[in-house]
Design an enzyme around this catalytic site. Sequence first.
Site, PDB file in Angstrom:
ATOM      1  N   SER A 155       6.569   2.217  -3.761  1.00 20.36           N
ATOM      2  CA  SER A 155       6.725   3.882  -3.892  1.00 20.36           C
ATOM      3  C   SER A 155       7.329   4.128  -2.294  1.00 20.36           C
ATOM      4  CB  SER A 155       4.592   4.113  -3.640  1.00 20.36           C
ATOM      5  OG  SER A 155       4.854   5.441  -3.019  1.00 20.36           O
TER       6      SER A 155
ATOM      7  N   TYR B  17      -2.848   2.985   1.488  1.00 21.98           N
ATOM      8  CA  TYR B  17      -2.247   2.438   0.136  1.00 21.98           C
ATOM      9  C   TYR B  17      -0.619   2.418   1.023  1.00 21.98           C
ATOM     10  CZ  TYR B  17       0.360   4.227  -3.527  1.00 21.98           C
ATOM     11  OH  TYR B  17       1.486   4.533  -4.663  1.00 21.98           O
TER      12      TYR B  17
END
Length: 259
Positions: free
Chosen positions: A144, A157
């Site tokens: 990501s 995250y």
Amino acid sequence: MATAAAPSAASRIAVVTGASSGIGAATARQLAAAGYRVVLTARRKDRIEALAEEIRAAGHKATAYPLDVTDRDAVDEFATAFKTVGVLVNNAGGALGADPVATGDPDDWRRMYETNVIGTLNLTQALLPKLEASGDGTVVVVSSTAGLSTYEGGAGYVAAKHGEHVLAETLRLEIVGRPVRVVEIAPGMVKTDEFALTRFGGDRDKADKVYRGVADPLTADDVADTITWAVTRPAHVNIDLLVVRPRAQASNTKVHREG
């Protein structure tokens, strides 16, 4: 421009984790259409079995295998089913919560690290000998843009995705000279059915707010197309790191919203 060749017999099997929805499901469909026999793994047996049936109905090859990527014993048993594997797409992962560091839930942090990082480690370690045995293996890590820069409310995250990014980068250094490529695909804002909804514990309004005013966030198919393109490059071409964002997103914190 180099064109993609059909996968060789030895490298024709592609394992996709987190294949029950979103990017994983879209990637399985596209790799199957590109000539791979896809092996779909996820915890939700009914989802991957339905997807495997859909892919077979389209004339391609697919097998469903229920698997929790954080269960190392189960992963090791799964790996025994193969003599060789051509492609491993480490897609299983996800985000939980959006709290600041001061109040973040350690259990959420732990679960994100276990799924995103340890899950990727488990599958990669278990299948790396099979990938090498194919003579033309590819490890894909779906990370990501969170693995490349930070943003407020995302530390748990972000930390997990930084871990995944470093895993891919280090593995590439460690196995250079062996017939296995290591590809990292780092998507930005992707709108799928479940990612934001899961992150916010099923709160639909919070999930929808993530994408509000963004005309065209990426779709799961956009990312799957990117993964499939990277995998199907000629064997000597390694796409080390590919960052893909929607046009409306300049960074993790700079997004154009209409209205």
